[in-house]
Scaffold this motif. Structure first.
Motif, PDB file in Angstrom:
ATOM      1  N   ALA A   1      11.380 -84.335  49.745  1.00  0.00           N
ATOM      2  CA  ALA A   1      10.496 -83.970  48.647  1.00  0.00           C
ATOM      3  C   ALA A   1      11.271 -83.355  47.485  1.00  0.00           C
ATOM      4  O   ALA A   1      11.017 -83.666  46.313  1.00  0.00           O
ATOM      5  CB  ALA A   1       9.431 -83.005  49.153  1.00  0.00           C
ATOM      6  N   VAL A   2      12.249 -82.490  47.784  1.00  0.00           N
ATOM      7  CA  VAL A   2      13.039 -81.858  46.726  1.00  0.00           C
ATOM      8  C   VAL A   2      13.885 -82.893  45.994  1.00  0.00           C
ATOM      9  O   VAL A   2      14.047 -82.850  44.769  1.00  0.00           O
ATOM     10  CB  VAL A   2      13.900 -80.731  47.318  1.00  0.00           C
ATOM     11  N   LYS A   3      14.421 -83.860  46.742  1.00  0.00           N
ATOM     12  CA  LYS A   3      15.303 -84.854  46.124  1.00  0.00           C
ATOM     13  C   LYS A   3      14.540 -85.794  45.194  1.00  0.00           C
ATOM     14  O   LYS A   3      15.055 -86.207  44.153  1.00  0.00           O
ATOM     15  CB  LYS A   3      16.023 -85.675  47.206  1.00  0.00           C
ATOM     16  N   PHE A   4      13.308 -86.148  45.554  1.00  0.00           N
ATOM     17  CA  PHE A   4      12.612 -87.200  44.805  1.00  0.00           C
ATOM     18  C   PHE A   4      11.558 -86.668  43.838  1.00  0.00           C
ATOM     19  O   PHE A   4      10.932 -87.453  43.133  1.00  0.00           O
ATOM     20  CB  PHE A   4      11.967 -88.192  45.778  1.00  0.00           C
ATOM     21  N   THR A   5      11.305 -85.371  43.830  1.00  0.00           N
ATOM     22  CA  THR A   5      10.323 -84.829  42.895  1.00  0.00           C
ATOM     23  C   THR A   5      11.020 -84.430  41.593  1.00  0.00           C
ATOM     24  O   THR A   5      11.989 -83.662  41.613  1.00  0.00           O
ATOM     25  CB  THR A   5       9.626 -83.603  43.504  1.00  0.00           C
TER      26      THR A   5
ATOM     27  N   GLY B   1       6.382 -86.744  43.390  1.00  0.00           N
ATOM     28  CA  GLY B   1       7.430 -87.670  43.014  1.00  0.00           C
ATOM     29  C   GLY B   1       6.905 -89.073  42.787  1.00  0.00           C
ATOM     30  O   GLY B   1       5.684 -89.304  42.694  1.00  0.00           O
ATOM     31  N   PRO B   2       7.790 -90.059  42.773  1.00  0.00           N
ATOM     32  CA  PRO B   2       7.379 -91.439  42.486  1.00  0.00           C
ATOM     33  C   PRO B   2       6.670 -92.120  43.649  1.00  0.00           C
ATOM     34  O   PRO B   2       6.108 -93.208  43.477  1.00  0.00           O
ATOM     35  CB  PRO B   2       8.704 -92.131  42.156  1.00  0.00           C
ATOM     36  N   GLY B   3       6.722 -91.519  44.816  1.00  0.00           N
ATOM     37  CA  GLY B   3       6.099 -92.158  45.970  1.00  0.00           C
ATOM     38  C   GLY B   3       6.864 -93.403  46.392  1.00  0.00           C
ATOM     39  O   GLY B   3       8.073 -93.520  46.178  1.00  0.00           O
TER      40      GLY B   3
ATOM     41  N   LEU C   1       3.856 -88.637  47.315  1.00  0.00           N
ATOM     42  CA  LEU C   1       3.891 -89.020  48.733  1.00  0.00           C
ATOM     43  C   LEU C   1       3.407 -87.843  49.555  1.00  0.00           C
ATOM     44  O   LEU C   1       3.741 -86.684  49.272  1.00  0.00           O
ATOM     45  CB  LEU C   1       5.312 -89.415  49.152  1.00  0.00           C
ATOM     46  N   ARG C   2       2.605 -88.140  50.554  1.00  0.00           N
ATOM     47  CA  ARG C   2       2.102 -87.104  51.465  1.00  0.00           C
ATOM     48  C   ARG C   2       2.539 -87.446  52.883  1.00  0.00           C
ATOM     49  O   ARG C   2       2.221 -88.519  53.392  1.00  0.00           O
ATOM     50  CB  ARG C   2       0.580 -87.021  51.395  1.00  0.00           C
ATOM     51  N   VAL C   3       3.285 -86.532  53.478  1.00  0.00           N
ATOM     52  CA  VAL C   3       3.758 -86.696  54.855  1.00  0.00           C
ATOM     53  C   VAL C   3       2.903 -85.799  55.741  1.00  0.00           C
ATOM     54  O   VAL C   3       2.850 -84.581  55.531  1.00  0.00           O
ATOM     55  CB  VAL C   3       5.249 -86.328  54.989  1.00  0.00           C
ATOM     56  N   VAL C   4       2.233 -86.407  56.713  1.00  0.00           N
ATOM     57  CA  VAL C   4       1.312 -85.680  57.587  1.00  0.00           C
ATOM     58  C   VAL C   4       1.895 -85.676  59.009  1.00  0.00           C
ATOM     59  O   VAL C   4       2.255 -86.729  59.540  1.00  0.00           O
ATOM     60  CB  VAL C   4      -0.085 -86.326  57.592  1.00  0.00           C
ATOM     61  N   VAL C   5       1.979 -84.492  59.585  1.00  0.00           N
ATOM     62  CA  VAL C   5       2.442 -84.337  60.964  1.00  0.00           C
ATOM     63  C   VAL C   5       1.286 -83.781  61.778  1.00  0.00           C
ATOM     64  O   VAL C   5       0.683 -82.766  61.409  1.00  0.00           O
ATOM     65  CB  VAL C   5       3.657 -83.386  61.040  1.00  0.00           C
ATOM     66  N   TRP C   6       0.977 -84.461  62.871  1.00  0.00           N
ATOM     67  CA  TRP C   6      -0.055 -83.992  63.797  1.00  0.00           C
ATOM     68  C   TRP C   6       0.613 -83.491  65.068  1.00  0.00           C
ATOM     69  O   TRP C   6       1.430 -84.183  65.688  1.00  0.00           O
ATOM     70  CB  TRP C   6      -1.025 -85.125  64.148  1.00  0.00           C
ATOM     71  N   LEU C   7       0.237 -82.293  65.466  1.00  0.00           N
ATOM     72  CA  LEU C   7       0.755 -81.695  66.695  1.00  0.00           C
ATOM     73  C   LEU C   7      -0.421 -81.299  67.579  1.00  0.00           C
ATOM     74  O   LEU C   7      -1.456 -80.844  67.079  1.00  0.00           O
ATOM     75  CB  LEU C   7       1.607 -80.460  66.381  1.00  0.00           C
ATOM     76  N   PRO C   8      -0.297 -81.464  68.894  1.00  0.00           N
ATOM     77  CA  PRO C   8      -1.412 -81.124  69.780  1.00  0.00           C
ATOM     78  C   PRO C   8      -1.666 -79.619  69.833  1.00  0.00           C
ATOM     79  O   PRO C   8      -0.762 -78.810  69.610  1.00  0.00           O
ATOM     80  CB  PRO C   8      -0.968 -81.670  71.143  1.00  0.00           C
ATOM     81  N   VAL C   9      -2.907 -79.284  70.120  1.00  0.00           N
ATOM     82  CA  VAL C   9      -3.285 -77.886  70.308  1.00  0.00           C
ATOM     83  C   VAL C   9      -2.849 -77.449  71.708  1.00  0.00           C
ATOM     84  O   VAL C   9      -2.976 -78.211  72.660  1.00  0.00           O
ATOM     85  CB  VAL C   9      -4.816 -77.721  70.147  1.00  0.00           C
ATOM     86  N   PRO C  10      -2.297 -76.241  71.869  1.00  0.00           N
ATOM     87  CA  PRO C  10      -1.875 -75.796  73.193  1.00  0.00           C
ATOM     88  C   PRO C  10      -3.046 -75.809  74.173  1.00  0.00           C
ATOM     89  O   PRO C  10      -4.194 -75.505  73.818  1.00  0.00           O
ATOM     90  CB  PRO C  10      -1.368 -74.363  72.958  1.00  0.00           C
ATOM     91  N   ALA C  11      -2.748 -76.188  75.403  1.00  0.00           N
ATOM     92  CA  ALA C  11      -3.782 -76.212  76.434  1.00  0.00           C
ATOM     93  C   ALA C  11      -4.231 -74.785  76.758  1.00  0.00           C
ATOM     94  O   ALA C  11      -3.411 -73.854  76.737  1.00  0.00           O
ATOM     95  CB  ALA C  11      -3.256 -76.891  77.708  1.00  0.00           C
TER      96      ALA C  11
END
Length: 467
Positions: free
Chosen positions: A365-369, A394-396, A449-459
């Motif tokens: 993100a820092v490099k391309f914005t 940035g340009p996406g 550009l939007r980067v989405v990370v999904w992580l599970p909720v702890p059991a």
């Protein structure tokens, strides 16, 4: 597959039951009908013999009493007809009516033809058994004796036999299920363990750990050999992948020393290179820096793939730490770092996994914005996962490039001159995968550009942990 095998087994049991039961029921019905036919034929012949004198002497009074007593005892109507078909004597005041088949048998008897056996009567066929025998006097037909036997008792017996056969068939099917179910389970146990173990083996292989064996020595020999072959294959793949990762990590680490020495030597040549070779000297320094970045990326990727054991991670602490680390560089580049979303979130991730993913995504993100833009880091809770997103202005990239952006060493064609190894998003995606999460790239409205990370909720903690 278990249902299909059970259906096949029950189909075979059903065929066997039908193949044995139906002929048995038919044979019993034929035997009972043949016995009835023989008895009634004997009685009909008897009445034909005792009707000779009453017909020739025209005195049927005694014959009618004999016929009435017979019907009273056996329930079978008896009629004696003359040569022209006229009534001579009957066990009833009104003789029973005959259907077409009965009338045809009477005509055959008056033509000196004997009664033929009836075709098999089914339980639902209410027709009586009609037998007609000629009354012969000196070899000449003078009339016919006719018996009309009801078939209620015969059909009731046949129905009982058919019901018994049907009950036996159902019992055979039930016993087939009882016997076939454990056999099918025994046959399919290796297949079920293979199906359940494939996911575990794949996760273990990807994580670089030892794969739990699938074979337990049960099941048919062919499936046991298949399970053993699968375990050997999983071990081979695990060892091969571990050796590959170790080679990448070791090679990257070992190349750092000669590369560092090469960079020092190239730096020491500064000022001692002819003017004609100054441009080549500068290009060599740039390639050495790029090679160093690639080696750093390979080492980071190797460390990410070796990470095992997910635990509960404080999302706020990880996000705030990486934002503070990247803020000086962002401000130097004229960028704004913005923190949004919910707080107090917990996620299941590997040790340092969130930090690794944020470093890789923020670096891009820092490099391309461009200067004056902004980078927004947000966290959002879901029922079964935690979402961490990084959006830049940035340009996406082109929509068709989104799927390839997480491939190793992949770089957009129009960004080949930008510094980088092409491993950042690959490292982030791999780190999310090892935590049972996922990474996705989106093109939001407004560009960037939007980067989405999904992580599970702890059991939630188990009762043992609570105690």
């Amino acid at each position: 597959m278990r249902a299909r095998l059970l259906v096949i087994a029950l189909f075979l049991v059903g065929l066997l039951a039908v193949g044995l039961g139906v002929p048995l029921a038919l044979a019993d019905a034929r035997s009972a009908q043949q016995e009835l036919f023989t008895d009634r034929l004997t009685d009909t012949i008897f009445f034909a013999s005792i009707a000779q004198r009453p017909i020739t002497e025209a005195s049927p009074t005694g014959l009618a009493g004999e016929l009435a007593r017979y019907e009273e005892v056996y329930g079978v109507a008896v009629t004696v007809l003359g040569r022209a078909g006229q009534l001579i004597a009957s066990s009833r005041d009104v003789p029973p009516e005959l259907d077409d088949d009965g009338q045809e048998r009477v005509r055959l008897a008056l033509a000196n033809r004997r009664s033929e056996p009836y075709p098999l009567l089914m339980p639902w066929d209410p027709r009586p058994v009609v037998l007609a025998e000629p009354v012969l006097v000196d070899g000449e037909v003078h009339g016919a004796a006719v018996t009309v036997s009801p078939t209620d008792e015969l059909r009731a017996d046949e129905l009982r036999v058919w019901s018994t056969v049907a009950a036996a068939a159902l019992l055979a099917l039930a016993l087939g299920v009882v016997v076939a179910l454990p056999v099918v389970r025994w046959i399919l146990r290796p297949v079920r363990r293979l199906d359940e173990g494939t996911g575990r083996v794949a996760a273990a292989v990807l994580a670089g750990g030892a794969a739990a064996p699938v074979s337990d020595g049960s099941g048919p020999p062919e499936l046991r050999r298949l399970s053993a072959s699968f375990d050997r294959m999983a071990d081979t793949v695990t060892q091969t992948l571990a050796a590959q990762r170790a080679f990448v990590a070791d090679a990257s680490h070992q190349l750092r020393n000669p590369l560092t020495a090469l960079r020092l030597r190239l730096s020491n040549l500064d000022g001692h290179v002819d003017a004609a070779a100054a441009e080549d000297h500068l290009a060599a320094l740039e390639e050495a820096e790029r090679l160093s970045a690639v080696l750093d990326g390979l080492l980071a990727l190797a460390r990410a793939e070796r990470a095992t054991g997910s635990g509960t991670v404080d999302v706020d602490a990880a996000v705030d730490d990486r934002l503070e680390a990247w803020r000086p560089l962002a401000e130097h580049m004229g960028l704004r770092l913005i923190r949004e979303g919910a707080r107090g979130l917990k996620a299941s991730a590997t040790d340092g996994g969130i930090e690794t993913m944020l470093d890789a995504v923020l670096d891009n993100a820092v490099k391309f914005t461009p200067a004056g833009g902004s980078i927004t880091v947000a966290a959002r809770p879901w029922p079964d996962r935690v979402e961490i997103s990084v959006r830049d202005t940035g340009p996406g990239m082109a929509p068709e490039e989104l799927e390839r952006a997480t491939d190793r060493f992949w770089r957009a064609p129009d960004q080949s001159n930008v510094e980088g190894s092409g491993l950042g998003l690959a490292i982030a995606a791999r780190t999310a995968e090892l935590a049972a999460g996922a990474l996705r790239l989106e093109l939001p409205t407004g560009g960037g550009l939007r980067v989405v990370v999904w992580l599970p909720v702890p059991a939630p903690p188990t009762p043992e942990h609570l105690s």
